[in-house]
Design an enzyme around this catalytic site. Structure first.
Site, short mmCIF file in Angstrom:
data_model
loop_
_atom_site.label_atom_id
_atom_site.label_comp_id
_atom_site.label_asym_id
_atom_site.label_seq_id
_atom_site.Cartn_x
_atom_site.Cartn_y
_atom_site.Cartn_z
N GLY A 46 -39.51 15.72 25.63
CA GLY A 46 -40.90 15.30 25.82
C GLY A 46 -41.46 14.77 24.53
N GLN A 51 -47.67 12.39 18.35
CA GLN A 51 -46.49 12.66 17.51
C GLN A 51 -45.97 11.39 16.83
OE1 GLN A 51 -44.56 15.17 20.82
NE2 GLN A 51 -43.79 16.13 18.96
N CYS A 94 -39.84 21.82 18.80
CA CYS A 94 -40.75 20.69 18.79
C CYS A 94 -40.23 19.65 17.80
CB CYS A 94 -42.16 21.15 18.38
SG CYS A 94 -43.37 19.81 18.36
N LEU A 95 -40.26 18.40 18.20
CA LEU A 95 -39.78 17.34 17.32
C LEU A 95 -40.66 17.23 16.07
CD1 LEU A 95 -38.87 14.66 20.01
CD2 LEU A 95 -37.29 16.10 18.72
N HIS A 136 -46.58 22.41 26.80
CA HIS A 136 -46.33 22.15 25.37
C HIS A 136 -46.89 20.77 24.98
CE1 HIS A 136 -43.45 22.03 21.77
NE2 HIS A 136 -43.80 20.77 21.90
N GLU A 137 -46.66 19.79 25.83
CA GLU A 137 -47.14 18.42 25.53
C GLU A 137 -48.66 18.35 25.62
OE1 GLU A 137 -45.04 16.71 24.22
OE2 GLU A 137 -43.21 17.61 24.98
N HIS A 140 -50.27 19.32 22.50
CA HIS A 140 -50.29 18.26 21.48
C HIS A 140 -51.56 17.42 21.60
CE1 HIS A 140 -46.52 18.60 19.33
NE2 HIS A 140 -45.79 18.62 20.43
O1 GNR Z 1 -37.48 18.48 22.85
C1 GNR Z 1 -38.25 19.42 23.08
N1 GNR Z 1 -37.77 20.56 23.65
C2 GNR Z 1 -38.56 21.59 24.09
C3 GNR Z 1 -37.97 22.80 24.40
C4 GNR Z 1 -38.71 23.87 24.86
C5 GNR Z 1 -40.06 23.71 25.03
C6 GNR Z 1 -40.69 22.52 24.74
C7 GNR Z 1 -39.94 21.47 24.27
S1 GNR Z 1 -40.72 19.96 23.92
C8 GNR Z 1 -39.67 19.32 22.69
C9 GNR Z 1 -40.07 17.90 22.33
C10 GNR Z 1 -41.44 17.91 21.72
O2 GNR Z 1 -41.69 18.27 20.61
N2 GNR Z 1 -42.43 17.52 22.48
O3 GNR Z 1 -43.67 17.54 22.02
NI NI Z 2 -43.72 19.13 20.55
#
Ligand code: GNR
Ligand code: NI
Length: 174
Positions: A46, A51, A94-95, A136-137, A140
């Site tokens: 995601g 980001q 998270c990236l 999670h997104e 952000h």
């Molecule tokens: O790549 C991602 N893997 C992930 C694993 C568990 C819960 C959330 C994520 S999102 C993350 C990519 C990212 O940072 N999205 O904002």
């Molecule tokens: Ni993230």
């Protein structure tokens, strides 16, 4: 298509609250294409626009099997509804918080109302990894990172590590 640079913590831009998209035009679609390509390149499931430094309420996701065909999903102006009172725990990454992982507790399922790539209104029922990832997104878009849910100490250790890492990279570049 263009691969964009993914911002990493600590970075104030990641703390901005993103703004709703008024109209999905060419500019927004190009952004979504670039975000998806950037996400695939970084091996993420995601990515939120903030980001890559754009404070718009846009998310791309693909939680499909990496070997199988791509299943890209686009969410514009998403709203979460009917969060399940039952929670579940996932090990999140998270990236924007590279190489750090921690367990986070979130509603195990939810519904999300959003506009798709073409601007059509959609409703999606999400559970499992899909529900975790969409939440999670969504965080952000509010300037929230998963490390904000950890204890002060754990969060401090992660941010410190990332700051050090950044200094190292700067030294090499300079
Ligand atoms: O790549 C991602 N893997 C992930 C694993 C568990 C819960 C959330 C994520 S999102 C993350 C990519 C990212 O940072 N999205 O904002
Ligand atoms: Ni993230």
């Amino acid at each position: 298509m263009t691969i964009k640079t993914i911002l990493t913590e600590p970075n104030k831009i990641l703390r901005q609250v993103s703004v709703p998209v008024e109209k999905i035009g060419k500019e927004e679609q190009v952004l979504m294409d670039d975000m998806l390509e950037t996400m695939y390149m970084a091996k993420g499931i995601g990515l939120a626009a903030i980001q890559v430094g754009v404070p718009k309420r846009i998310i791309v996701m693909d939680i499909g099997n990496r070997d199988k065909e791509k299943e890209p999903m686009y969410f514009v102006n998403p709203i979460i509804k009917n969060k399940n009172s039952k929670h579940s725990t996932y090990e999140e990454g998270c990236l924007s918080v590279p190489n750090q992982f921690a367990e986070v507790n979130r509603p195990s399922s939810c519904e999300v109302e959003y506009l798709d790539y073409s601007g059509n209104k959609k409703i999606l029922k999400a559970s499992g990894l899909l529900a975790t990832c969409i939440q999670h997104e969504m965080d952000h878009l509010e300037g929230i990172l998963f490390i904000d849910y950890l204890s002060k100490l754990k969060k401090m250790m992660i941010v410190k590590k990332l700051s050090k890492q950044k200094n190292k990279v700067d030294r090499i570049v300079v």
